[in-house]
Design a protein around this motif. Sequence first.
Motif, PDB file in Angstrom:
ATOM      1  N   ALA A  78       0.723  -1.239   0.008  1.00 39.87           N
ATOM      2  CA  ALA A  78      -0.094   0.275  -0.301  1.00 39.87           C
ATOM      3  C   ALA A  78       0.953   1.093  -0.005  1.00 39.87           C
ATOM      4  O   ALA A  78       0.442   2.334  -0.690  1.00 39.87           O
ATOM      5  N   GLU A  79       1.958   1.235   0.807  1.00 43.16           N
ATOM      6  CA  GLU A  79       2.718   2.521   0.685  1.00 43.16           C
ATOM      7  C   GLU A  79       3.437   2.925  -0.537  1.00 43.16           C
ATOM      8  O   GLU A  79       3.722   3.953  -1.015  1.00 43.16           O
ATOM      9  N   SER A  80       3.909   1.887  -1.336  1.00 46.39           N
ATOM     10  CA  SER A  80       4.513   2.089  -2.578  1.00 46.39           C
ATOM     11  C   SER A  80       3.496   2.336  -3.492  1.00 46.39           C
ATOM     12  O   SER A  80       3.811   3.136  -4.227  1.00 46.39           O
ATOM     13  N   GLU A  81       2.456   1.853  -3.504  1.00 45.76           N
ATOM     14  CA  GLU A  81       1.384   2.185  -4.387  1.00 45.76           C
ATOM     15  C   GLU A  81       0.764   3.560  -4.285  1.00 45.76           C
ATOM     16  O   GLU A  81       0.634   4.354  -4.989  1.00 45.76           O
ATOM     17  N   ARG A  82       0.881   4.314  -3.022  1.00 47.86           N
ATOM     18  CA  ARG A  82       0.619   5.449  -2.599  1.00 47.86           C
ATOM     19  C   ARG A  82       1.551   6.193  -3.410  1.00 47.86           C
ATOM     20  O   ARG A  82       1.188   7.460  -3.833  1.00 47.86           O
TER      21      ARG A  82
END
Length: 79
Positions: A63-67
């Motif tokens: 989720a963090e890299s996607e954000r």
Amino acid sequence: MSSAREIPYPDPPLSDGEITIRPLRADDAPVIAEWYQDPATRTQWLSRVFATEDEARELVERAESERRDGRLYMAIADA
């Protein structure tokens, strides 16, 4: 070709005192996996199905890299 832009988390966090919209957490994985087992959920969702808790955990971990790539995954939870 367009480049994705990082999406900031809402600041302050979004909440009305009863519910909050927050970043995904590791303890969300079992709920995500269970939610995707519901056929009604799958008919309304256009992305892949996270059929197992391990697959849901992978989503939470990504989720963090996607954000940072312009895609924001958030949870709706009790405040």
